[in-house]
Each structure stands twice: as structure tokens, then as C-alpha cells.
Design a protein around this motif. Structure first.
Motif, PDB file in Angstrom:
ATOM      1  N   TYR A  19       0.823  -1.215   0.000  1.00 30.92           N
ATOM      2  CA  TYR A  19       0.000   0.000   0.000  1.00 30.92           C
ATOM      3  C   TYR A  19       0.858   1.267   0.000  1.00 30.92           C
ATOM      4  O   TYR A  19       0.358   2.366  -0.202  1.00 30.92           O
ATOM      5  N   PHE A  20       2.148   1.075   0.254  1.00 30.84           N
ATOM      6  CA  PHE A  20       3.139   2.145   0.206  1.00 30.84           C
ATOM      7  C   PHE A  20       4.504   1.473   0.204  1.00 30.84           C
ATOM      8  O   PHE A  20       4.625   0.264   0.460  1.00 30.84           O
ATOM      9  N   HIS A  21       5.527   2.238  -0.110  1.00 32.52           N
ATOM     10  CA  HIS A  21       6.901   1.749  -0.070  1.00 32.52           C
ATOM     11  C   HIS A  21       7.612   2.432   1.093  1.00 32.52           C
ATOM     12  O   HIS A  21       7.353   3.604   1.379  1.00 32.52           O
ATOM     13  N   SER A  22       8.510   1.708   1.750  1.00 34.37           N
ATOM     14  CA  SER A  22       9.024   2.162   3.037  1.00 34.37           C
ATOM     15  C   SER A  22      10.541   2.064   3.129  1.00 34.37           C
ATOM     16  O   SER A  22      11.149   1.143   2.574  1.00 34.37           O
ATOM     17  N   ILE A  23      11.123   3.012   3.855  1.00 31.49           N
ATOM     18  CA  ILE A  23      12.489   2.884   4.352  1.00 31.49           C
ATOM     19  C   ILE A  23      12.434   3.177   5.855  1.00 31.49           C
ATOM     20  O   ILE A  23      11.580   3.936   6.322  1.00 31.49           O
ATOM     21  N   TYR A  24      13.344   2.565   6.612  1.00 28.60           N
ATOM     22  CA  TYR A  24      13.332   2.677   8.066  1.00 28.60           C
ATOM     23  C   TYR A  24      14.714   3.059   8.576  1.00 28.60           C
ATOM     24  O   TYR A  24      15.734   2.633   8.022  1.00 28.60           O
ATOM     25  N   PHE A  25      14.733   3.820   9.664  1.00 30.49           N
ATOM     26  CA  PHE A  25      15.976   4.139  10.353  1.00 30.49           C
ATOM     27  C   PHE A  25      15.617   4.602  11.758  1.00 30.49           C
ATOM     28  O   PHE A  25      14.467   4.970  12.033  1.00 30.49           O
ATOM     29  N   ARG A  26      16.588   4.584  12.652  1.00 28.86           N
ATOM     30  CA  ARG A  26      16.356   5.075  14.009  1.00 28.86           C
ATOM     31  C   ARG A  26      16.890   6.491  14.132  1.00 28.86           C
ATOM     32  O   ARG A  26      18.022   6.781  13.733  1.00 28.86           O
ATOM     33  N   GLU A  27      16.060   7.353  14.691  1.00 33.03           N
ATOM     34  CA  GLU A  27      16.518   8.716  14.953  1.00 33.03           C
ATOM     35  C   GLU A  27      17.458   8.670  16.160  1.00 33.03           C
ATOM     36  O   GLU A  27      17.533   7.652  16.865  1.00 33.03           O
ATOM     37  N   PRO A  28      18.212   9.748  16.434  1.00 30.63           N
ATOM     38  CA  PRO A  28      19.248   9.683  17.465  1.00 30.63           C
ATOM     39  C   PRO A  28      18.755   9.291  18.853  1.00 30.63           C
ATOM     40  O   PRO A  28      19.515   8.724  19.643  1.00 30.63           O
ATOM     41  N   GLY A  29      17.505   9.573  19.175  1.00 27.02           N
ATOM     42  CA  GLY A  29      16.975   9.208  20.489  1.00 27.02           C
ATOM     43  C   GLY A  29      16.472   7.790  20.588  1.00 27.02           C
ATOM     44  O   GLY A  29      16.080   7.349  21.675  1.00 27.02           O
ATOM     45  N   GLY A  30      16.453   7.065  19.470  1.00 19.53           N
ATOM     46  CA  GLY A  30      16.070   5.661  19.499  1.00 19.53           C
ATOM     47  C   GLY A  30      14.717   5.323  18.908  1.00 19.53           C
ATOM     48  O   GLY A  30      14.384   4.142  18.760  1.00 19.53           O
ATOM     49  N   VAL A  31      13.894   6.317  18.559  1.00 15.66           N
ATOM     50  CA  VAL A  31      12.583   6.038  17.978  1.00 15.66           C
ATOM     51  C   VAL A  31      12.764   5.540  16.542  1.00 15.66           C
ATOM     52  O   VAL A  31      13.541   6.113  15.773  1.00 15.66           O
ATOM     53  N   LEU A  32      12.056   4.473  16.200  1.00 21.60           N
ATOM     54  CA  LEU A  32      12.114   3.962  14.836  1.00 21.60           C
ATOM     55  C   LEU A  32      11.277   4.849  13.932  1.00 21.60           C
ATOM     56  O   LEU A  32      10.076   5.020  14.146  1.00 21.60           O
ATOM     57  N   PHE A  33      11.915   5.423  12.922  1.00 26.95           N
ATOM     58  CA  PHE A  33      11.261   6.262  11.924  1.00 26.95           C
ATOM     59  C   PHE A  33      11.135   5.478  10.620  1.00 26.95           C
ATOM     60  O   PHE A  33      11.983   4.651  10.281  1.00 26.95           O
ATOM     61  N   GLU A  34      10.087   5.774   9.898  1.00 22.42           N
ATOM     62  CA  GLU A  34       9.866   5.255   8.549  1.00 22.42           C
ATOM     63  C   GLU A  34       9.570   6.448   7.648  1.00 22.42           C
ATOM     64  O   GLU A  34       8.962   7.427   8.100  1.00 22.42           O
ATOM     65  N   ILE A  35      10.003   6.389   6.420  1.00 25.18           N
ATOM     66  CA  ILE A  35       9.536   7.334   5.399  1.00 25.18           C
ATOM     67  C   ILE A  35       8.784   6.506   4.371  1.00 25.18           C
ATOM     68  O   ILE A  35       9.353   5.594   3.762  1.00 25.18           O
ATOM     69  N   ALA A  36       7.495   6.796   4.221  1.00 22.94           N
ATOM     70  CA  ALA A  36       6.595   5.982   3.400  1.00 22.94           C
ATOM     71  C   ALA A  36       6.006   6.822   2.278  1.00 22.94           C
ATOM     72  O   ALA A  36       5.670   7.999   2.467  1.00 22.94           O
ATOM     73  N   THR A  37       5.848   6.216   1.119  1.00 24.13           N
ATOM     74  CA  THR A  37       5.271   6.923  -0.024  1.00 24.13           C
ATOM     75  C   THR A  37       3.759   7.052   0.123  1.00 24.13           C
ATOM     76  O   THR A  37       3.093   6.161   0.665  1.00 24.13           O
ATOM     77  N   ASP A  38       3.214   8.142  -0.402  1.00 26.98           N
ATOM     78  CA  ASP A  38       1.753   8.295  -0.416  1.00 26.98           C
ATOM     79  C   ASP A  38       1.076   7.239  -1.291  1.00 26.98           C
ATOM     80  O   ASP A  38       0.087   6.639  -0.873  1.00 26.98           O
ATOM     81  N   PRO A  39       1.532   7.011  -2.523  1.00 28.90           N
ATOM     82  CA  PRO A  39       0.919   5.969  -3.333  1.00 28.90           C
ATOM     83  C   PRO A  39       1.575   4.616  -3.044  1.00 28.90           C
ATOM     84  O   PRO A  39       2.642   4.561  -2.433  1.00 28.90           O
ATOM     85  N   PRO A  40       0.927   3.496  -3.467  1.00 30.50           N
ATOM     86  CA  PRO A  40      -0.285   3.440  -4.298  1.00 30.50           C
ATOM     87  C   PRO A  40      -1.598   3.532  -3.534  1.00 30.50           C
ATOM     88  O   PRO A  40      -2.640   3.739  -4.140  1.00 30.50           O
ATOM     89  N   GLY A  41      -1.634   3.352  -2.210  1.00 30.53           N
ATOM     90  CA  GLY A  41      -2.869   3.487  -1.455  1.00 30.53           C
ATOM     91  C   GLY A  41      -3.584   2.177  -1.225  1.00 30.53           C
ATOM     92  O   GLY A  41      -3.199   1.113  -1.722  1.00 30.53           O
ATOM     93  N   PHE A  42      -4.674   2.251  -0.465  1.00 35.87           N
ATOM     94  CA  PHE A  42      -5.336   1.046   0.036  1.00 35.87           C
ATOM     95  C   PHE A  42      -6.366   0.454  -0.916  1.00 35.87           C
ATOM     96  O   PHE A  42      -6.839  -0.663  -0.698  1.00 35.87           O
ATOM     97  N   ALA A  43      -6.713   1.173  -1.968  1.00 39.74           N
ATOM     98  CA  ALA A  43      -7.680   0.635  -2.935  1.00 39.74           C
ATOM     99  C   ALA A  43      -6.991  -0.164  -4.033  1.00 39.74           C
ATOM    100  O   ALA A  43      -7.624  -0.517  -5.029  1.00 39.74           O
TER     101      ALA A  43
END
Length: 317
Positions: free
Chosen positions: A253-277
């Protein structure tokens, strides 16, 4: 490379899937926009809630782990997930929470916006923030809550950090956020585009206990990017700045990359498309178990293993 437009989704850990569905679709009035499985652990559901279309910026998702222990909310975590609701709707929400015997606390945000703070059945910390610019197009008009009072997507997330400075630099020097307000140990950042779902609060708690991810805690926070091309640019930039960022992962439903920010929280950057339909009609979102193509041969076995649940329309799965 454009700045981050705002929050894409938040993913948390739940315990029992049926109680989770009842709370978020039944009490909070969100739409169950996708009933699928955790692609990395197919014996676990992945539940997606949001507005009527599942727009980025409205999606709260859960991995239900029945019988798993409670986590601990603390530093190195996203500790509060806040939703926007229309101005003057908190009276409705007070009555609704009381009706369902949910304890809440009234307060205000760092900008003075009225809030209601409460927890879901697993202890996940939530807020409703009353704002005049809540987007009417982000309400679920066929849910259990009247559309004039309904949740309108995210307002902000709160990150609790042992030390906030390096996370602040990531937000401002790399991701395009700017500091818009500070109060004591709390700092609010926003992307350049105005509106809800574009903000993050950093709370500095140097003496706080470290959080532990399990039931009742946030697993990760995902930020939006409009296109695959911009996502690749983000990956290159983060790698250049010495962040350990994953390859692009296809979440269907989207494409993702993941990394941890300096404080330890897991961040993702996800694309808006293609969506849930992409794999079921918009008017049928969340109405049955959907599997990715590579898991369809295992459908019978997965349906045997996954807990039986009743969906918001009353149909069992």
C-alpha cells in the motif's frame, strides 16, 4: 528534495484484535481500512484504521499480539498519538468517553489548544486536540461517530527523549521541520505546510526510564513522501548523514524505508501511493481478510491460525 509533508501513519502493538477493533472502529469511529497480516510475521494480523479512503495522515495501524506482555512507555519512544477533532467537539467526546467508562484528563497543548487525554484498552496513550482547521475531508462519514464530531486524522505525535538536541537537528537540518514553540522541556516542530498532521512534539526527559516496545506502545512513526523518486533521495541523504537506513521495502500500500533517529525512535519514510484501494474497491475497504499475492497459497492455513474476529459491519472473519 522537498520537505516531509507530515505524518503518514503510526504503528503500535495491541493485545487482542477484537478488543482493538471494537475500540478504534466502534468507540472512536475510525474506519477499518485494511484487514491484512504482518508481512514479516504472517501469523499476526495487521489492522489499519483511518478515514474513509485511508488517506496518509489518518492511518493508525496495529500488530495484535494476544497474550504478549505490556510494554513500558518511556524515553526513546513515541509516547502520545494525538488526533485532530473539530473545534467545539470535545463536549461530545467527553460524553462519549464517559458513556464507555473511559477515564480521560482535560488539558491543553503547548499552543493552548484544548485536549482530552486517555488510553486505549492496552494502555496506548492518545489525545484528541480541538482545532478550528480540522479537515472535513478526513472524517469517516459512515462510522459510529457523527461526522461533525469525528476524528480528522492526526494532529501530532510526541517523542520522549533522554536528550532532544540531536533529534531536533535531524528534524530541522535534514527533514525540513522548524521549531514553532517551546515550553519548559517540551518543544513543538512543524513542517513548512500548515495544518494538522504536520507536527511533532519533543519532550526532554533526561531522568526518565527507557521505554520497552511491547503491548500498549508505539512501534514506529512513519513520515510522508509523495513519490518513489523522492524516497530514494531521502535514502541517499540519510545514508550520507550516517543513518543506518534500510533498503526500500514494498509494503504493497506504500513503499518504506526505516531508520532510528538519534533518540532511538524507529522512523519510517513511506510513499503516499499506491494506497489502500490497490487490492479491493474503496467501498469494500476492511471488509475481509486481504493477503499479498505471495501469501495467497497459505490462506487456508493463515485463516486457521489467525484469531476469529467480527468486523465493524458484524461479519465474522
Amino acid at each position: 528534495m522537498n520537505d516531509i509533508p507530515g505524518i503518514h501513519h503510526v504503528t503500535a502493538i495491541a493485545s487482542e484484535p477484537q478488543a482493538n477493533i471494537y475500540f478504534y472502529a466502534g468507540i472512536l469511529g475510525l474506519r477499518l481500512v485494511k484487514l491484512t497480516v504482518n508481512f514479516d510475521d504472517p501469523g499476526t494480523y495487521h489492522l489499519y484504521y483511518g478515514d474513509g479512503q485511508g488517506h496518509p495522515g489518518t492511518i493508525l495501524t496495529f500488530f495484535p499480539w494476544p497474550g504478549a506482555p505490556r510494554g513500558r512507555i518511556g524515553t526513546g519512544q513515541a509516547t502520545v498519538t494525538a488526533f485532530a477533532v473539530p473545534d467545539e467537539s470535545l463536549g461530545y467526546w467527553r460524553a462519549r468517553l464517559r458513556e464507555h467508562q473511559i477515564e480521560y484528563k482535560e488539558g491543553s497543548s503547548v499552543l493552548g489548544e484544548p485536549t482530552l487525554a486517555f488510553s486505549d484498552p492496552d494502555g496506548l496513550q492518545l489525545e484528541l486536540v480541538s482545532v478550528p482547521d480540522a479537515n472535513p475531508d478526513r472524517a469517516w462519514e459512515h462510522g459510529t461517530v457523527p461526522v461533525e464530531s469525528g476524528i480528522r486524522g492526526f494532529h501530532h505525535v510526541t517523542l520522549c527523549e533522554e536528550g532532544y538536541e540531536r533529534t531536533a537537528r535531524l528534524l530541522t537540518e535534514t527533514m525540513g521541520f522548524r521549531l514553532i514553540h517551546s515550553q519548559g522541556n517540551q518543544f513543538r516542530y512543524s513542517v513548512s505546510a500548515p495544518g494538522t498532521g504536520t507536527m511533532v512534539d519533543l519532550v526532554c526527559m533526561p531522568a526518565g526510564r527507557a521505554g520497552r516496545v511491547a503491548v500498549g506502545t508505539v512501534h514506529h512513526v512513519a513520515w510522508r513522501t509523495p513519490t518513489d523518486e523522492q524516497q530514494l533521495q531521502w535514502r541517499a541523504t540519510l545514508s550520507e548523514r550516517q543513518y543506518n537506513v534500510t533498503p526500500v521495502i514494498d509494503r504493497k500500500y506504500f513503499h518504506s524505508i526505516y531508520f532510528r533517529e538519534p533518540g532511538g525512535v524507529l522512523f519510517e519514510i513511506a510513499t503516499d501511493p499506491p494506497g489502500f484501494a490497490i487490492d479491493e474497491p474503496a467501498n469494500e475497504l476492511g471488509s475481509h481478510l486481504v493477503l499479498p499475492e505471495w501469501l495467497e497459497p497459505s490462506r487456508t492455513e493463515l485463516e486457521r491460525v489467525l484469531p476469529k474476529v467480527k468486523l465493524p459491519g458484524g461479519m465474522p472473519v
